[in-house]
Design a protein around this motif. Structure first.
Motif, PDB file in Angstrom:
ATOM      1  N   ALA A 463       3.151  -6.313  49.609  1.00  0.00           N
ATOM      2  CA  ALA A 463       1.911  -5.853  50.197  1.00  0.00           C
ATOM      3  C   ALA A 463       3.343  -5.433  51.469  1.00  0.00           C
ATOM      4  CB  ALA A 463       0.210  -5.705  50.052  1.00  0.00           C
ATOM      5  N   THR A 464       3.793  -5.787  52.249  1.00  0.00           N
ATOM      6  CA  THR A 464       4.212  -5.432  53.563  1.00  0.00           C
ATOM      7  C   THR A 464       5.571  -5.231  53.655  1.00  0.00           C
ATOM      8  OG1 THR A 464       4.374  -7.461  54.640  1.00  0.00           O
ATOM      9  CG2 THR A 464       2.547  -7.002  54.404  1.00  0.00           C
ATOM     10  N   GLN A 465       6.044  -4.983  52.552  1.00  0.00           N
ATOM     11  CA  GLN A 465       7.097  -4.803  52.633  1.00  0.00           C
ATOM     12  C   GLN A 465       8.328  -5.686  53.377  1.00  0.00           C
ATOM     13  OE1 GLN A 465       5.642  -1.350  54.167  1.00  0.00           O
ATOM     14  NE2 GLN A 465       5.331  -1.530  51.538  1.00  0.00           N
ATOM     15  N   GLY A 466       7.486  -6.783  53.502  1.00  0.00           N
ATOM     16  CA  GLY A 466       8.539  -8.404  53.575  1.00  0.00           C
ATOM     17  C   GLY A 466       8.530  -8.249  55.008  1.00  0.00           C
ATOM     18  N   ARG A 467       7.777  -7.390  55.642  1.00  0.00           N
ATOM     19  CA  ARG A 467       7.421  -7.580  57.311  1.00  0.00           C
ATOM     20  C   ARG A 467       7.118  -8.802  57.818  1.00  0.00           C
ATOM     21  NH1 ARG A 467       5.898  -2.296  58.946  1.00  0.00           N
ATOM     22  NH2 ARG A 467       6.438  -2.556  60.652  1.00  0.00           N
ATOM     23  N   ALA A 468       6.053  -9.175  56.810  1.00  0.00           N
ATOM     24  CA  ALA A 468       4.413 -10.054  57.513  1.00  0.00           C
ATOM     25  C   ALA A 468       5.329 -11.111  57.777  1.00  0.00           C
ATOM     26  CB  ALA A 468       3.942 -10.347  56.315  1.00  0.00           C
ATOM     27  N   ASN A 469       4.936 -12.285  59.119  1.00  0.00           N
ATOM     28  CA  ASN A 469       5.400 -13.467  59.412  1.00  0.00           C
ATOM     29  C   ASN A 469       4.830 -14.479  58.519  1.00  0.00           C
ATOM     30  OD1 ASN A 469       5.658 -15.441  60.379  1.00  0.00           O
ATOM     31  ND2 ASN A 469       5.302 -14.881  62.509  1.00  0.00           N
ATOM     32  N   PRO A 470       5.738 -14.822  57.206  1.00  0.00           N
ATOM     33  CA  PRO A 470       5.176 -16.208  55.858  1.00  0.00           C
ATOM     34  C   PRO A 470       4.198 -17.324  57.286  1.00  0.00           C
ATOM     35  CG  PRO A 470       7.843 -15.621  56.010  1.00  0.00           C
ATOM     36  CD  PRO A 470       7.332 -15.046  57.843  1.00  0.00           C
ATOM     37  N   ALA A 471       4.866 -17.780  58.338  1.00  0.00           N
ATOM     38  CA  ALA A 471       3.614 -18.642  58.474  1.00  0.00           C
ATOM     39  C   ALA A 471       3.111 -18.597  58.857  1.00  0.00           C
ATOM     40  CB  ALA A 471       4.509 -19.257  59.987  1.00  0.00           C
ATOM     41  N   LEU A 472       2.606 -17.310  59.796  1.00  0.00           N
ATOM     42  CA  LEU A 472       1.270 -16.861  59.953  1.00  0.00           C
ATOM     43  C   LEU A 472       0.057 -16.400  58.135  1.00  0.00           C
ATOM     44  CD1 LEU A 472      -0.773 -15.885  62.302  1.00  0.00           C
ATOM     45  CD2 LEU A 472       0.353 -13.468  62.368  1.00  0.00           C
ATOM     46  N   VAL A 473       1.088 -16.094  57.284  1.00  0.00           N
ATOM     47  CA  VAL A 473       0.783 -15.482  56.627  1.00  0.00           C
ATOM     48  C   VAL A 473       0.108 -16.398  55.506  1.00  0.00           C
ATOM     49  CG1 VAL A 473       0.357 -14.877  54.053  1.00  0.00           C
ATOM     50  CG2 VAL A 473       1.934 -13.161  55.949  1.00  0.00           C
ATOM     51  N   ASN A 474       0.655 -17.884  55.701  1.00  0.00           N
ATOM     52  CA  ASN A 474       0.162 -18.988  55.131  1.00  0.00           C
ATOM     53  C   ASN A 474      -1.112 -19.680  55.851  1.00  0.00           C
ATOM     54  OD1 ASN A 474       1.141 -21.713  53.593  1.00  0.00           O
ATOM     55  ND2 ASN A 474       3.245 -20.398  54.167  1.00  0.00           N
TER      56      ASN A 474
END
Lengths: 482, 486
Positions: A463-474
């Protein structure tokens, strides 16, 4: 190879390098390569009647630096001698060289072999003037009706570096020459452009039965001007000599020439090699006195040499392999050091330089010297990745843009909105939306299916075109589901 | 007074006081060359147009009223081994018969800058190898005192031109006596400067470690004037010394009172002609009468000088002359292949004496002979140098003969060794790099006899002082008949 089974190779190499001076060794003519024939000439380098040589001090400076870089003793008293022989490319029919008192002697170059490090002795290094060049009307000298003589190269300063017969295989010879050329390149002795003839080799080689302490009869092969030619020549000559010895014959001590086209060595006619050079001290030049202060000044002006640089990079945390790759080429090492000044992570920088940037250079052509990505820019990119502003994947895309446009990575990231989203508020909306659209997965996770979380993270990233910080999403997902 | 009898200083005064223009002076000499030179054949090339152009430039400078140097507008001539851009520079060799260098020798450049008018190029033994100018590839030069005799060599043309009055002064070169010996044979003053005092740039080399350029003049004062003009450091000659040349002019008239002068006993041997020995001994007595102390000294290694010289000079010559191969300039003889072309060109281009010395030198440097010949000769050279240094610890000057005898008849000496022997008094001076001046000091059988004064390195001023004192005492006033021709 036949010789490996029965015979051991003994090899010594004479290397002639054109020293990187602006002007010739005994006159003020330019040393620039590639000019129109006979335009970089004057009465002195043409050897007109009545002219006299004047020693170029910069050539001496460079020779001293070379001597130091090759761990030689630099002579406090040195002199020039005349080497007399007739050839049309030699304007005076003698070459001003150094005979019994060379400027440097007793040095060594360290190489790495399968058995570990090994020192190859440097017998001596001496200064001399280059000859001109015959330009034949036909393919070869023998098939030519006439030849032009181009004296542009006559008088270009040369350093002849003579090794001890310390090499025992073609691999060792190549390792020595690679290390030697690298040192000379680093020290600024020569531009080492083999394709322009700035480095040329004469190879001395003999065979002897394994374990023998005696030397076999050697041949000297001249006219080699690339490392691959040296390898092919040694392999050919080893085969040839082994065949002679196996057939019960004796190797003839002789001078041979390398025929690049046919890949063979050919004996020169005896008449051509029967030179008596009648060396005697050059009366037109004063002996060269080199003070300790002069040597010291040259030592201080030497840049960091390959071995020292490699040690330093290992200490900074690079693997010996990575350090070796970076030190192998002066351009690469200089680029790395320049980027390092900006303070990026050392290992990441090494990786991004040798894998990513070099990958682009290899794929799209071009050299590091005129690459649009300058060292501080690469350092900046590495920093953006390291601090999490962009992901490694985005980094590759940014590097490609940098490579084609020369723009700064920060600008690209900002203008194209590529920065990693680490803003909790911004991400929370995306997380909510994904949870709303995937109630089944949320349910699964709550029910104990850990894998469901991975799916949900992937959906947020998409949904964020890969720009989301994965750790934060987690972290956000866990909070919302918890 | 005849213009051709005037010294350089007198000519300079005439020009500055506008009693004579440089153009007139040049015309005078060009005419005199036409009239007198056929009897001496001192000139290989006369450059009338160039001379006239330079004379006009000198006249313009003289007319401008600006500060004028002592050589402005004064004609001169150069030995033909000194490069002059655009002018034939032949070394009296078939090899360079058509060679016109694209550049000018440092010495010629200095003279031209000082306003000199170069009348032409002078005959010599081929490549300066010889003692009689008979080895010129073109023609021999005749001695103005007796046209049947040689003028000496190799700067025979230079000495003959000055003696015959076809040049007010001339430049020569001296490798083993090539200025001093012809000066002695022709009754003029000739200086071989200290090695390194004068730039050799543009002097076609014979033996690099021995060659020096120097002036030949009618008077000592003129000689000092020209030496001062041509001496000095030249960055293009690495063997030229960096120090400024000594002032040779202001102390010229200081006399010889108190000077300690040595007579080498080794030089008074049966080979020395009685007439020459008498002139040398008379000169020694005259120096005493002028207040100098004269005593005997010893130069024990002089016997080996000739042998050392005839190894070192040919060795250097064999290498210096290797460049004449027909490839870039000079004579090219047609031949089937490259090596054959080298051989044919050198065979046709070089005369017998040059070939002899190239072969001697090649042999002396050959593998297996180097230590026995060249190296030993260099060691001998050191011993000879030390001989002189010892004498100069308690003497100021050495007085010696220049030649064992007076000028011989053209064709009289055919044995090269006999000719080499004639240089025994001059050769050691070159080996030691010392300055030596040849001064006319008397006549024997109606022919001039020279004496040689030798000094420490860079003691040219002292040589001139002593020579001037002798000259002013009326030591030698005779003139050759040819100089009297109007």
């Amino acid at each position: 190879m036949a010789c490996d089974d029965k015979y051991e190779m003994v090899c010594g190499i004479e290397t002639h390098v054109e020293m990187a001076t602006k002007t010739k060794i005994f006159c003020a003519c330019s040393t620039e390569f590639g000019a129109e024939q006979n335009t970089h000439v004057c009465p002195v380098c043409l050897g007109l009647p009545g002219v006299l040589p004047v020693l170029n001090r910069e050539a001496v400076n460079i020779a001293i630096k070379a001597g130091l870089a090759l761990n030689c003793q630099v002579a406090s008293f040195s002199k020039f001698d005349r080497k007399n022989y007739y050839y049309p490319d030699l304007p005076k029919n003698y070459q001003t060289s150094q005979y019994d008192l060379p400027i440097a002697a007793h040095g060594w170059v360290e190489i790495t072999t399968a058995e570990g490090p090994k020192k190859i002795g440097v017998t001596r290094a001496h200064m001399e003037e280059d000859a001109g060049k015959l330009v034949h009307s036909g393919e070869t000298i023998t098939s030519s009706a006439w030849s032009d003589v181009d004296y542009n190269r006559a008088g270009v300063p040369l350093l002849e570096i003579v090794s001890e017969p310390d090499m025992r295989s073609a691999d060792e010879a190549l390792a020595y020459l690679t290390a030697l050329v690298r040192i000379l390149d680093y020290a600024g002795v020569s531009d080492c452009k083999m394709e322009q003839g700035s480095v040329r080799f004469d190879v001395n080689m003999s065979l002897r039965p394994h374990g023998s302490g005696e030397l076999g009869v050697r041949t000297e092969t001249k006219n080699l001007n690339s490392l691959s030619a040296v390898r092919r020549c040694l392999e050919y000559e080893a085969r040839r000599q082994a065949e002679v010895l196996d057939g019960g014959g004796r190797v003839v001590q002789e001078t041979r020439t390398w025929d690049e086209g046919r890949g063979v060595t050919v004996a020169l006619r005896v008449k051509e090699e029967a030179h008596d050079y009648r060396y005697f001290p050059e009366p037109d030049l004063m002996p060269l006195k080199i003070s300790p202060a002069w040597i010291e000044a040259m030592r201080r002006s030497l840049p960091e040499l390959p071995d020292a640089k490699r040690e330093r990079l290992i200490k900074l945390g690079l693997s010996p392999y990575d350090a070796g790759v970076i030190v192998a080429a002066k351009e690469l090492a200089r680029y790395f050091d320049e980027a390092l000044q900006c303070g990026p992570d050392v290992k990441m920088l090494a990786n991004w330089l040798t894998s990513e940037l070099y990958g682009l250079l290899n794929a799209q052509g071009g050299s590091l010297a005129d690459c649009r990505v300058r060292p501080p820019q690469l350092a900046a990119l590495v920093k953006l990745i390291k601090q999490g502003t962009i992901s490694g994947k985005t980094g590759k895309a940014v590097l490609e843009t940098m490579f084609s446009t020369g723009r700064d990575p920060e600008t690209i990231v900002r203008e194209e909105g590529l920065g990693q989203i680490s803003d909790t508020a911004a991400l929370a909306a995306a997380v909510d939306e994904v949870l709303a659209r995937n109630p089944k997965s949320a349910e699964d996770y709550r029910g104990g299916k850990e894998q469901a979380l991975g799916f949900l993270v992937g959906q947020v990233m998409r949904a964020t075109q890969g720009r989301a910080n994965p750790a934060l999403v987690n972290q956000l997902l866990k909070e919302k589901l918890g | 007074m005849r213009i051709s009898d005037c010294s350089i200083r007198e000519l300079g005064r005439l020009l500055r006081e506008r009693e004579l223009s440089a153009a007139e002076l040049t015309e005078h000499y060009l005419e005199r060359i036409e009239r007198v030179d056929p009897a001496t054949r001192a000139y290989i090339t006369v450059l009338p147009e160039e001379a006239r152009a330079r004379a006009r430039t000198a006249d313009a400078a003289l007319a401008s009223g600006e500060e004028i140097g002592p050589l402005t507008g004064i004609p001169t001539a150069l030995k033909d081994n000194l490069c002059l851009a655009g002018a034939p520079t032949t070394c009296a060799s078939a090899m360079l018969a058509d060679f016109r260098p694209p550049y000018t020798a440092a010495v010629a450049e200095k003279l031209l800058r000082a306003g000199a008018v170069v009348l032409g190029k002078l005959n010599m033994d081929e490549f300066a190898m010889g003692s009689s100018t008979e080895y010129s590839a073109f023609f021999p030069t005749h001695n103005p005192w007796d046209p049947a005799r040689v003028p000496g060599g190799s700067s025979g043309g230079s000495a003959a031109a000055v003696a015959a009055g076809t040049a007010p002064y001339a430049i020569g070169s001296d490798t083993g006596g090539s200025i001093r010996q012809p000066a002695a044979f022709c009754g003029v003053v000739g200086l071989k400067p200290t090695y390194g005092a004068v730039s050799r740039y543009g002097l076609i080399a014979f033996a690099s470690s021995l060659d020096q350029i120097g002036p030949l003049t009618r008077t000592v004062a003129d000689n000092a004037l020209i030496f001062t003009a041509i001496a000095g450091h030249d960055p293009r000659d690495s063997t030229s010394v960096p120090d400024a040349p000594a002032d040779c002019l202001s102390g010229l008239a200081d006399g010889v009172r108190g000077l300690k002068i040595a007579l080498p006993q080794e030089f008074f041997t049966p080979g020395l002609a009685p007439g020459v020995e008498k002139v040398v001994r008379d000169t020694a007595r005259r120096l005493e009468s002028l207040g100098a102390e004269v005593s005997l000294c010893s130069l024990p290694h002089m016997d080996y000088a000739l042998a050392a010289y005839y190894l070192i000079a040919p060795a250097e010559c064999s290498s210096n002359l290797a460049r004449y191969d027909g490839v870039r300039y000079g004579l090219r003889a047609p031949a089937a292949g490259m090596i054959e072309m080298f051989q044919a060109s050198r065979s046709a281009g070089f005369g017998p004496e040059v070939k002899r010395r190239v072969m001697l030198g090649t042999y002396a440097l050959s593998s297996g002979y180097y230590d026995a010949y060249y190296l030993r000769a260099q060691k001998t050279r050191t011993l000879i140098r030390e001989d002189y240094a010892r004498v100069f610890t308690d003497h100021d000057l050495i007085l010696s003969p220049v030649t064992p005898d007076v000028a011989w008849r053209i064709g009289e000496i055919s044995d090269p060794l006999a000719m080499y022997m004639g240089d025994i008094y001059t050769i050691p001076v070159n080996l030691a790099g010392l300055p030596g001046i040849s001064l006319p000091a008397g006549l024997a059988d109606g022919l001039p006899v020279g004496v040689q004064l030798i000094g420490r390195h860079f003691a040219e001023a002292l040589l001139y002082r002593a020579a001037y004192a002798l000259e002013q005492s009326g030591l030698f006033t005779a003139r050759p008949a040819l100089a009297e021709v109007d």
